[in-house]
Design a protein around this motif. Structure first.
Motif, PDB file in Angstrom:
ATOM      1  N   ILE A   1     -12.028   5.013   4.120  1.00 20.63           N
ATOM      2  CA  ILE A   1     -11.362   3.875   4.752  1.00 20.63           C
ATOM      3  C   ILE A   1     -10.484   3.155   3.743  1.00 20.63           C
ATOM      4  N   PHE A   2     -11.028   2.935   2.535  1.00 18.49           N
ATOM      5  CA  PHE A   2     -10.250   2.243   1.510  1.00 18.49           C
ATOM      6  C   PHE A   2      -9.033   3.071   1.103  1.00 18.49           C
ATOM      7  N   THR A   3      -9.219   4.369   0.930  1.00 21.49           N
ATOM      8  CA  THR A   3      -8.112   5.238   0.524  1.00 21.49           C
ATOM      9  C   THR A   3      -6.995   5.217   1.557  1.00 21.49           C
ATOM     10  N   ALA A   4      -7.358   5.208   2.832  1.00 17.22           N
ATOM     11  CA  ALA A   4      -6.344   5.147   3.886  1.00 17.22           C
ATOM     12  C   ALA A   4      -5.580   3.827   3.865  1.00 17.22           C
ATOM     13  N   ALA A   5      -6.279   2.757   3.511  1.00 21.56           N
ATOM     14  CA  ALA A   5      -5.646   1.428   3.494  1.00 21.56           C
ATOM     15  C   ALA A   5      -4.891   1.160   2.197  1.00 21.56           C
ATOM     16  N   ARG A   6      -5.131   1.951   1.166  1.00 23.93           N
ATOM     17  CA  ARG A   6      -4.615   1.642  -0.170  1.00 23.93           C
ATOM     18  C   ARG A   6      -3.091   1.496  -0.226  1.00 23.93           C
ATOM     19  N   PRO A   7      -2.288   2.374   0.406  1.00 23.34           N
ATOM     20  CA  PRO A   7      -0.828   2.167   0.341  1.00 23.34           C
ATOM     21  C   PRO A   7      -0.391   0.805   0.864  1.00 23.34           C
ATOM     22  N   GLN A   8      -0.992   0.365   1.983  1.00 26.81           N
ATOM     23  CA  GLN A   8      -0.639  -0.956   2.507  1.00 26.81           C
ATOM     24  C   GLN A   8      -1.076  -2.052   1.554  1.00 26.81           C
ATOM     25  N   LEU A   9      -2.274  -1.913   0.996  1.00 28.37           N
ATOM     26  CA  LEU A   9      -2.771  -2.935   0.066  1.00 28.37           C
ATOM     27  C   LEU A   9      -1.878  -3.026  -1.160  1.00 28.37           C
ATOM     28  N   LEU A  10      -1.466  -1.883  -1.674  1.00 36.68           N
ATOM     29  CA  LEU A  10      -0.609  -1.874  -2.855  1.00 36.68           C
ATOM     30  C   LEU A  10       0.754  -2.484  -2.543  1.00 36.68           C
ATOM     31  N   GLY A  11       1.255  -2.219  -1.334  1.00 35.31           N
ATOM     32  CA  GLY A  11       2.528  -2.823  -0.944  1.00 35.31           C
ATOM     33  C   GLY A  11       2.436  -4.339  -0.853  1.00 35.31           C
ATOM     34  N   VAL A  12       1.355  -4.846  -0.250  1.00 29.87           N
ATOM     35  CA  VAL A  12       1.163  -6.294  -0.150  1.00 29.87           C
ATOM     36  C   VAL A  12       1.056  -6.914  -1.536  1.00 29.87           C
ATOM     37  N   ALA A  13       0.240  -6.307  -2.409  1.00 33.91           N
ATOM     38  CA  ALA A  13       0.030  -6.857  -3.748  1.00 33.91           C
ATOM     39  C   ALA A  13       1.315  -6.857  -4.561  1.00 33.91           C
ATOM     40  N   THR A  14       2.110  -5.794  -4.424  1.00 34.90           N
ATOM     41  CA  THR A  14       3.372  -5.731  -5.168  1.00 34.90           C
ATOM     42  C   THR A  14       4.337  -6.796  -4.689  1.00 34.90           C
ATOM     43  N   ARG A  15       4.374  -7.037  -3.366  1.00 34.13           N
ATOM     44  CA  ARG A  15       5.252  -8.080  -2.845  1.00 34.13           C
ATOM     45  C   ARG A  15       4.850  -9.453  -3.347  1.00 34.13           C
TER      46      ARG A  15
END
Length: 275
Positions: free
Chosen positions: A5-19
């Motif tokens: 579940i975390f791996t699937a969400a990771r791209p979105q999480l990384l995008g939010v954190a980078t923004r």
């Protein structure tokens, strides 16, 4: 929380954190911390990605606060710890845009008041509790932040030249993290030629990828008086140009636009001075 579940969400999480943070390295750190905290996630979560996005947003706000030497404030907690996915996406986009403009100018209290009220829509009474101030004082803090966002200090010419120098150096070295740090998350890279429609690359990470291990002969220069980039024709010693790149900046000096032209008519008339 299940690792899949975390791996699937990771791209979105990384995008939010980078923004929010404007730094690929810091974003990776925030996402890693979210993975650690996910061990405490309730087993019956209906929207695990929304929960993880909330956690990452909270971590990012705490990291931004820690960058300053101002008086500490209590950790920021979202008013609703489980907003829907659509609301989370809107909030992440708004936070990224807002903090990208004021990151270098607002103290923690100003930033929290501005982000929570103006971006998240949190009532001043609730923000006041977080800051440990009265609602009236919190309104003043938010108003001061709003004025600074509306009239930020422009980046100077020397800072812009330094930013271009650092960008070209990172491009030659293939330093992806450094390139992303120098680029605004919503930066745009356009290429104009004589016989093709303009090519477009959008987003700091995508532009950073496009510039990896390039800029071998590129030079920081002024183009008609503005700081930009000049690329001479390989092997030429007569000043002929292969292309030039106009560079645009945010008020705080991050690169938000690169317009490269190979159009012969424009190259023939541009006034170039290398720095």
């Amino acid at each position: 929380m299940d690792e899949e579940i975390f791996t699937a969400a990771r791209p979105q999480l990384l995008g939010v954190a980078t923004r929010i943070l404007g730094s690929a390295a810091d974003a990776e750190e925030a996402v890693q911390e979210a993975w650690i905290r996910s061990a405490a996630a309730p087993a019956d979560l209906e929207r695990p990605t929304a929960w993880l996005t909330t956690v990452v947003s909270r971590i990012c706000l705490d990291m931004l606060r820690a960058r300053r030497d101002s008086a500490p404030i209590d950790a920021v907690e979202p008013v609703d710890p489980m907003p829907g996915p659509e609301a989370q996406t809107q909030l992440a986009d708004a936070v990224g845009a807002a903090l990208g403009a004021v990151l270098d100018s607002l103290g923690p209290a100003e930033r929290v008041a501005f982000v929570l009220h103006d971006v998240f829509g949190v009532p001043f009474d609730d923000v006041a509790v977080i800051l440990g101030k009265t609602p009236a004082a919190t309104r003043q803090v938010a108003g001061r932040a709003r004025r600074r966002v509306a009239s930020p200090e422009p980046a100077t010419g020397s800072r812009r030249a330094d930013a271009v120098d650092a960008f070209l150096s990172a491009s030659r070295d293939g330093d992806f993290s450094a390139l992303v740090e120098l680029l605004d998350p919503d930066a745009v890279f356009r290429t104009f030629t004589d016989d093709q429609p303009p090519a477009l690359v959008h987003g700091g990470p995508a532009i950073a990828e496009a510039f990896m291990f390039r800029a071998k002969t590129a030079l920081t220069a002024t183009l008609d008086g503005k700081v930009g980039i000049a690329v001479p024709v390989p092997g030429a010693h007569d000043g002929r140009l292969l292309l030039v790149m106009d560079v645009s900046f945010t008020p705080q000096g991050r690169i938000c636009g690169v317009d490269a032209t190979l159009r012969a008519a424009e190259l023939a008339v541009v006034e170039v001075t290398t720095l």
